[in-house]
Structure formats: C-alpha cells, structure tokens
Design a protein around this motif. Sequence first.
Motif, mmCIF file in Angstrom:
data_model
loop_
_atom_site.group_PDB
_atom_site.id
_atom_site.type_symbol
_atom_site.label_atom_id
_atom_site.label_comp_id
_atom_site.label_asym_id
_atom_site.label_seq_id
_atom_site.Cartn_x
_atom_site.Cartn_y
_atom_site.Cartn_z
ATOM 1 N N ALA A 22 46.249 32.418 43.447
ATOM 2 C CA ALA A 22 47.185 31.289 43.448
ATOM 3 C C ALA A 22 48.503 31.657 44.137
ATOM 4 N N LEU A 23 48.924 32.900 43.966
ATOM 5 C CA LEU A 23 50.189 33.344 44.562
ATOM 6 C C LEU A 23 50.082 33.568 46.059
ATOM 7 N N GLY A 24 48.951 34.108 46.510
ATOM 8 C CA GLY A 24 48.858 34.499 47.896
ATOM 9 C C GLY A 24 49.835 35.617 48.183
ATOM 10 N N GLY A 34 62.243 30.267 43.384
ATOM 11 C CA GLY A 34 63.316 31.223 43.147
ATOM 12 C C GLY A 34 63.044 32.218 42.037
ATOM 13 N N ILE A 35 61.859 32.150 41.439
ATOM 14 C CA ILE A 35 61.483 33.048 40.337
ATOM 15 C C ILE A 35 60.663 34.199 40.913
ATOM 16 N N SER A 36 61.043 35.417 40.613
ATOM 17 C CA SER A 36 60.317 36.575 41.124
ATOM 18 C C SER A 36 58.889 36.604 40.573
ATOM 19 N N THR A 37 57.953 36.961 41.428
ATOM 20 C CA THR A 37 56.553 37.082 41.018
ATOM 21 C C THR A 37 56.107 38.543 40.967
ATOM 22 N N ALA A 38 57.068 39.451 40.828
ATOM 23 C CA ALA A 38 56.744 40.885 40.797
ATOM 24 C C ALA A 38 55.880 41.213 39.584
ATOM 25 N N LEU A 39 54.831 41.967 39.825
ATOM 26 C CA LEU A 39 53.920 42.390 38.757
ATOM 27 C C LEU A 39 53.997 43.895 38.497
ATOM 28 N N ASP A 40 54.687 44.636 39.381
ATOM 29 C CA ASP A 40 54.713 46.092 39.243
ATOM 30 C C ASP A 40 55.582 46.565 38.088
ATOM 31 N N ASP A 41 56.266 45.636 37.438
ATOM 32 C CA ASP A 41 57.124 45.947 36.301
ATOM 33 C C ASP A 41 56.342 45.910 34.979
ATOM 34 N N ILE A 42 55.128 45.376 35.016
ATOM 35 C CA ILE A 42 54.338 45.244 33.794
ATOM 36 C C ILE A 42 53.771 46.608 33.397
ATOM 37 N N THR A 70 43.711 43.462 35.604
ATOM 38 C CA THR A 70 43.454 43.630 37.027
ATOM 39 C C THR A 70 41.956 43.843 37.215
ATOM 40 N N LEU A 71 41.280 42.871 37.782
ATOM 41 C CA LEU A 71 39.832 42.883 37.906
ATOM 42 C C LEU A 71 39.444 42.662 39.360
ATOM 43 N N ASP A 72 38.519 43.483 39.832
ATOM 44 C CA ASP A 72 38.108 43.426 41.237
ATOM 45 C C ASP A 72 39.320 43.530 42.161
ATOM 46 N N GLY A 73 40.292 44.328 41.724
ATOM 47 C CA GLY A 73 41.448 44.599 42.565
ATOM 48 C C GLY A 73 42.521 43.539 42.551
ATOM 49 N N GLU A 74 42.370 42.479 41.751
ATOM 50 C CA GLU A 74 43.401 41.455 41.740
ATOM 51 C C GLU A 74 43.804 41.076 40.315
ATOM 52 N N PHE A 75 45.039 40.634 40.196
ATOM 53 C CA PHE A 75 45.580 40.253 38.896
ATOM 54 C C PHE A 75 45.010 38.893 38.507
ATOM 55 N N THR A 76 44.421 38.810 37.304
ATOM 56 C CA THR A 76 43.688 37.600 36.948
ATOM 57 C C THR A 76 44.504 36.597 36.142
ATOM 58 N N SER A 77 45.054 37.023 35.006
ATOM 59 C CA SER A 77 45.756 36.114 34.106
ATOM 60 C C SER A 77 47.045 36.768 33.653
#
Length: 450
Positions: free
Chosen positions: A111-113, A120-128, A137-144
Amino acid sequence: MNRKLVVLLSLTLLAVLAVVPAFAQDPAEVPVWIAFTDANRLGWAQDRAAEFNAAFPQYNVTIQGYANYEELFAATALAAEQGSLPAVVQYFEVATQVARDSGYFKSIASALGDRTEINGISTALDDIIGPVAAYYTLDGEFTSMPWNTSSAIWFSNMNILNAAGIDTPPATWAEIDAACEAIMALPEAPEYCWTFPNHGWFFEQWLAQQDAVFANNDNGRTERATEVAFNSDAGVAILNWMREQQDKGYLYYSGAQGGDSWGTVDQAFGAQQVAMAAYSSSDTAVYTQTGVDNGYEVVASFLPYNDATGWTGNLIGGASLWLVDGLSTEVEDGALSFLFWMTNTENAASWHQTTGYIAIRQSAVDQLTAAGWYDENPNFRVASDQLAASTVTPATSGALLGAFPQIRNVVTQAIDTVLLTPDADPATVLNDAAAEANTILEEYNLLNVE
C-alpha cells in the motif's frame, strides 16, 4: 440585478471556492474494528481517532469494539460475504497466516509503495523493535501494523522472596528451583511457589528461548509450514520441567486451560497463594498495582529460561492492525495515515503507559527513558528490554501456520495431560499432540493452498 454586480458576485464565489480545501466536502469514512470493549483500551483508541479527525478533517476514522477476537473474526467473515468490510481489522498474532490466506487484506508495504510519508506523517518502520518487526515481516515485506504488542515476563512478590533471603527474581529454571526450595521452607510459606496460565503461548515462549522452532520450514517463514516441530528435545524439556516442579510441590496448576486460565493466575498471585507467576506484560500495570493495593512489592523480570540450552530470545504476543484490500485510494490513504499516526512515537509511548503493552518503537522507549518515567516505573520497561535483547532467529520471530489457534489448544491439552496424569510420559504425550496438530494443519492447507 446589475450585470456588473452579477459578474462581481460570480468572481467572488469562484475565489472562495478556489481556497476551500477539498476536504470541506464530506470526509472519507475510515471504519476500524478492534477486539476491545473496555474504557481503557477502546477508549484510548477512540480518543486517538477523535484527535486524528480533528487534525485531518478530510477523514472520519471511527473505532468499533468487539468483545474478543473470535467475535471480531466472525463479524469480519460475515462482512466479507456481504461486501461490507471496514478499512482496518485487528487480528491477534497467531492468526497472521489465516489473515494472509483470507484474501481480505493488503500488506502495508504494498500500500505504501516507495512513499516515505503520507499526509505529512512519517512511514518509517526501522524504528520498530526488532522482534516485533520480524514477526510481521513476511516474504520480505511488512504486512500489518503492530499495535497491542506484549511479551511473556515474570512477576515476583518481593516480600516473600526477601523473607526467604532472595534479593533478585530468578532468571533461569535452576534459579526458580533454588528460590522455591527457600520459599517453601519459610515458616509462613505460600501454598505454592509459582504458577502460569496454561495457554499455549507460554510453551511457545519457552521453546523460542531455546532457539527451537514450533513448525518446519523455519517456523513457516521460508515456505508454508506443513508439519509442527514442537515435539523436539526442547519441547519435551519444557514438559519434564513442569512435571518436576509440580512433583516438588512448587508449581500450582488450577486445571484451567486457554483463556480461562488467566484468571486463576490473577487470583493466586493477588491472594499471595504463590510467590511468583509467569504472565503477559500487557498486565504490568495491573500486577504492579495489585501489590501496592495489598501491601507487597511486585517486581517484573525477564521470563526465566532453561539453563541447559541458554537464552536466545522471546516471542511477541498481542495483535496487529490489517489494512483491508480493495479500498478506494482516498480511504486507503486515510487508513494508512491513521495507522502510522496512531503508532507514532508519542502515541506508542502513551499506549504503553496506559495499558502496559510494550512501546513498539525504540524512539518511544527512549522518550520515556529521557523523561525519567522508567525510573519511576521500572516494571514497565522489562518487556521492551527483553524483546530488544532477543536475537532475531526463525524461532524467536514466531511461527506462521494455518489453524494456529486450534493447534495451540492441542498443546494446551498436552500440558494439561502431563500435569494431571501422574503416569503420563511427557515425550509420548507431546508426540501424540504433534500427530493431532499435523492432521489439523494438513486439513487446513488442503483447503487454503491453491
């Protein structure tokens, strides 16, 4: 009317319309379904939705609560049949494979691409936090989107431990044994030394600590799981240990299984019938306050592990928020915006403080640390520290397999058999449970794999 006046009014109206934002029209409806109905958790989510809607009036996020995950699953299936799914649905962690197989949902990553922000909201996931991100993280991508994340930790009544000459909660199975020997020798010893909810999640935790997988194909992460693997030496070690602890009179087992078992642990710990308990970090606030209300100090610590194998790490628990597939672009962007906004640093910290579920972002942990909040509330940091210290492996990432809730019940029944049947052999019981689980898994895969 004067022609010049008409022209002037028309130009004025066009000018007004030009500066009116598009979201002055009816906002896009973004319904979110979650499995909470209590004022603490549902109320928190509804408050955040109200704040989000005020900040982003082009959307109207609504939060609807259901009594439990099972009720929510049923409502989701019915809505899918009727073509009336909401925008976001909460599924608990062991239903992850079921969520993927349902066809209802779209991954966060797809959904993010390549966007790094949305509205204006950060979509960073590396902070989790690592193990949390790894689970989803399934099949190399973040799912939910992880939200109400927990871990299994250990609660100790330090008044009882101190009376027995113990200053620090046990960190290993051997240390539990030594502590229990001292505790049960007290003149006013509790009835038992420790307890746990007979819920399959704890077996899974003690398995992962030993870096042992629950299912084949790297816990179902390199390929779909086709067989369980919990009847390994590590699995048998757990049941043997429980049997030994019960035979010594240390372990209290009420006979309640699954969801019914949590309350028996609450009662035993609150009444000081036991000195220690394995439990979910999601109730850190409750257990800490129970001690305050009853005049004893409660200290939280890492879940003790098998010293014979060492500690690799612990699993997460809780649930995540799934984005429904097939939404309009406007609604999907609204849902994504809300998911990232509701789990940003400030809100992750607030959710943690309100409920006891862990702060899923390291930045939230850092923020609370800098504010001195953990100095005043050290029990709340234990679960985050335990997950942050875990080594990410297929075992500690958690298992993905179909019919996991049913298979978890099979394991729970196996533990019940071992603890209530003195002549039952743990290895045999666990092998029988694995055979039953494999039948369930095979039937699921036949129906759900194309």
